[in-house]
Design a protein around this motif. Structure first.
Motif, short mmCIF file in Angstrom:
data_model
loop_
_atom_site.label_atom_id
_atom_site.label_comp_id
_atom_site.label_asym_id
_atom_site.label_seq_id
_atom_site.Cartn_x
_atom_site.Cartn_y
_atom_site.Cartn_z
N GLN A 42 0.83 -1.21 0.00
CA GLN A 42 0.00 0.00 0.00
C GLN A 42 0.86 1.26 0.00
N MET A 43 1.89 1.25 0.84
CA MET A 43 2.74 2.42 0.96
C MET A 43 3.45 2.70 -0.37
N LEU A 44 3.97 1.67 -1.03
CA LEU A 44 4.67 1.87 -2.29
C LEU A 44 3.72 2.36 -3.39
N THR A 45 2.54 1.75 -3.46
CA THR A 45 1.58 2.15 -4.49
C THR A 45 1.17 3.61 -4.35
N GLY A 69 0.30 10.01 4.34
CA GLY A 69 -0.21 10.13 5.70
C GLY A 69 -1.52 9.40 5.87
N ALA A 70 -2.41 9.54 4.87
CA ALA A 70 -3.70 8.86 4.92
C ALA A 70 -3.51 7.34 4.88
N VAL A 71 -2.60 6.88 4.01
CA VAL A 71 -2.36 5.44 3.90
C VAL A 71 -1.85 4.86 5.21
N LEU A 72 -0.88 5.53 5.83
CA LEU A 72 -0.29 5.01 7.05
C LEU A 72 -1.27 5.07 8.22
N LEU A 73 -2.07 6.12 8.30
CA LEU A 73 -3.08 6.18 9.35
C LEU A 73 -4.19 5.17 9.10
N ALA A 115 -6.65 -6.89 22.63
CA ALA A 115 -6.24 -5.51 22.37
C ALA A 115 -4.71 -5.38 22.40
N ILE A 116 -4.07 -6.03 23.35
CA ILE A 116 -2.60 -5.97 23.44
C ILE A 116 -1.97 -6.62 22.22
N MET A 117 -2.51 -7.77 21.80
CA MET A 117 -1.98 -8.44 20.61
C MET A 117 -2.20 -7.58 19.37
N SER A 118 -3.30 -6.84 19.35
CA SER A 118 -3.56 -5.93 18.24
C SER A 118 -2.43 -4.91 18.11
N VAL A 119 -2.01 -4.34 19.23
CA VAL A 119 -0.94 -3.34 19.22
C VAL A 119 0.38 -3.98 18.81
N ILE A 120 0.66 -5.18 19.32
CA ILE A 120 1.91 -5.88 18.97
C ILE A 120 1.97 -6.15 17.46
N ARG A 121 0.88 -6.67 16.91
CA ARG A 121 0.83 -6.94 15.46
C ARG A 121 0.97 -5.64 14.67
N LEU A 122 0.35 -4.60 15.17
CA LEU A 122 0.41 -3.31 14.48
C LEU A 122 1.82 -2.76 14.45
N VAL A 123 2.52 -2.85 15.58
CA VAL A 123 3.89 -2.35 15.65
C VAL A 123 4.78 -3.12 14.67
N ILE A 124 4.63 -4.44 14.64
CA ILE A 124 5.45 -5.27 13.75
C ILE A 124 5.18 -4.93 12.29
N GLY A 125 3.91 -4.66 11.95
CA GLY A 125 3.55 -4.46 10.55
C GLY A 125 3.73 -3.05 10.04
N VAL A 126 3.41 -2.05 10.87
CA VAL A 126 3.35 -0.67 10.38
C VAL A 126 4.63 0.11 10.63
N THR A 130 6.66 2.69 8.00
CA THR A 130 6.85 4.14 8.19
C THR A 130 8.32 4.52 8.06
N LEU A 131 9.21 3.63 8.48
CA LEU A 131 10.64 3.92 8.39
C LEU A 131 11.13 3.82 6.94
N ILE A 132 10.51 2.93 6.14
CA ILE A 132 10.87 2.83 4.72
C ILE A 132 10.38 4.06 3.95
#
Length: 271
Positions: A42-45, A69-73, A115-126, A130-132
């Motif tokens: 998504q970010m590349l496209t 910004g919209a894509v990442l949010l 909810a905690i696993m949601s945040v963990i998965r989000l951190v790993i994926g997003v 954002t750094l790329i």
């Protein structure tokens, strides 16, 4: 410790559930790869589209700068909800929900672990995406500073509330309803004004858009990037709507959980 003497809310039980899902996640590289793959695509496209449109002049070029910004949010909203739902669905796929409901685990603890696993998965994926985006397209999401925390908090609350209701529907109706975990966010996406301002919608549709908490976040993001203004009023309205939405989601989930117990669908979790 027996069920009668177990505490009403136990961080240890939440931690045990989180560790269970963490062990499953870290033991499977395809699961970890999938968390990063789709946000990166998504970010590349949209990043290359932003570069292309950004070659225009004036307000069009400035508006193009909001695409990433919209894509990442949007990924925070979508992946946060999907991370919650996938952890729940893994219990359904393993036919383990009935066992959990017969254990000392309380519904509130189960929700907290998801909810905690949601945040963990989000951190790993997003976070890697954002750094790329920073060196590749010159877009630094983290430069938003404290407003980013407000955006994140509101989006993650919305994602948890919607995913909690979907989890209740899956409990009551079986895995035949699991498609909602992937599709519900996309159904709501046009109303949330992710890539465009609410003002371009038909007037009769704008009222519906303003009932959605994420709408205020994406409008706030555009105000920050285009006008360099943090709209705290929008974030406050979004937070109030999120609290109401989450309260409704908890009531709906508990109701559907009770109905699934009465109907005996906790043990028969097939299609």
């Amino acid at each position: 410790m027996t069920l009668a003497t177990s505490p009403s809310f136990s961080p240890a039980r939440i931690g045990a559930m989180v560790m269970r899902h963490w062990y499953v996640l870290r033991s499977s590289w395809p699961r970890l790869l999938e968390l990063v793959y789709w946000p990166a695509v998504q970010m590349l496209t949209w990043g290359f589209l932003q570069v292309y449109v950004g070659q225009a002049s004036g307000r069009v070029a400035l508006a193009a700068g909001t695409f990433l910004g919209a894509v990442l949010l949007w990924d925070i909203l979508f992946r946060g909800g999907l991370g919650f739902s996938i952890s729940f669905l893994e219990e359904m796929w393993a036919r383990n929900v009935g066992n959990l409901m017969m254990s000392p685990l309380r519904p509130a603890e189960f929700i907290a672990s998801l909810a905690i696993m949601s945040v963990i998965r989000l951190v790993i994926g997003v976070v890697p995406v954002t750094l790329i985006a920073w060196p590749l397209f010159g877009f630094n999401l983290w430069s938003m500073g404290l407003p980013l925390a407000a955006f994140f908090a509101n989006l993650i609350l919305t994602s948890w509330a919607l995913s909690l209701m979907v989890s209740g529907l899956i409990l009551r109706n079986g895995l035949g309803a699991e498609g909602l975990a992937w599709t519900l966010m996309f159904i709501l996406m046009p109303l949330c004004a992710v890539y465009y301002p609410v003002s371009i919608m038909p007037e009769w549709l704008q009222w519906a858009a303003w009932t959605m908490p994420p709408t205020y976040v994406f409008e706030g993001m555009r105000a920050l990037l285009l006008d360099h203004q943090f709209r705290g009023d929008l974030m406050l309205i979004s937070f109030v709507l999120n609290l109401l939405l989450f309260a409704v989601a908890v009531v709906v989930y508990l109701y559907l959980l009770e109905r699934s117990r009465v109907a005996g669908s906790l043990l028969g979790s097939g299609e």
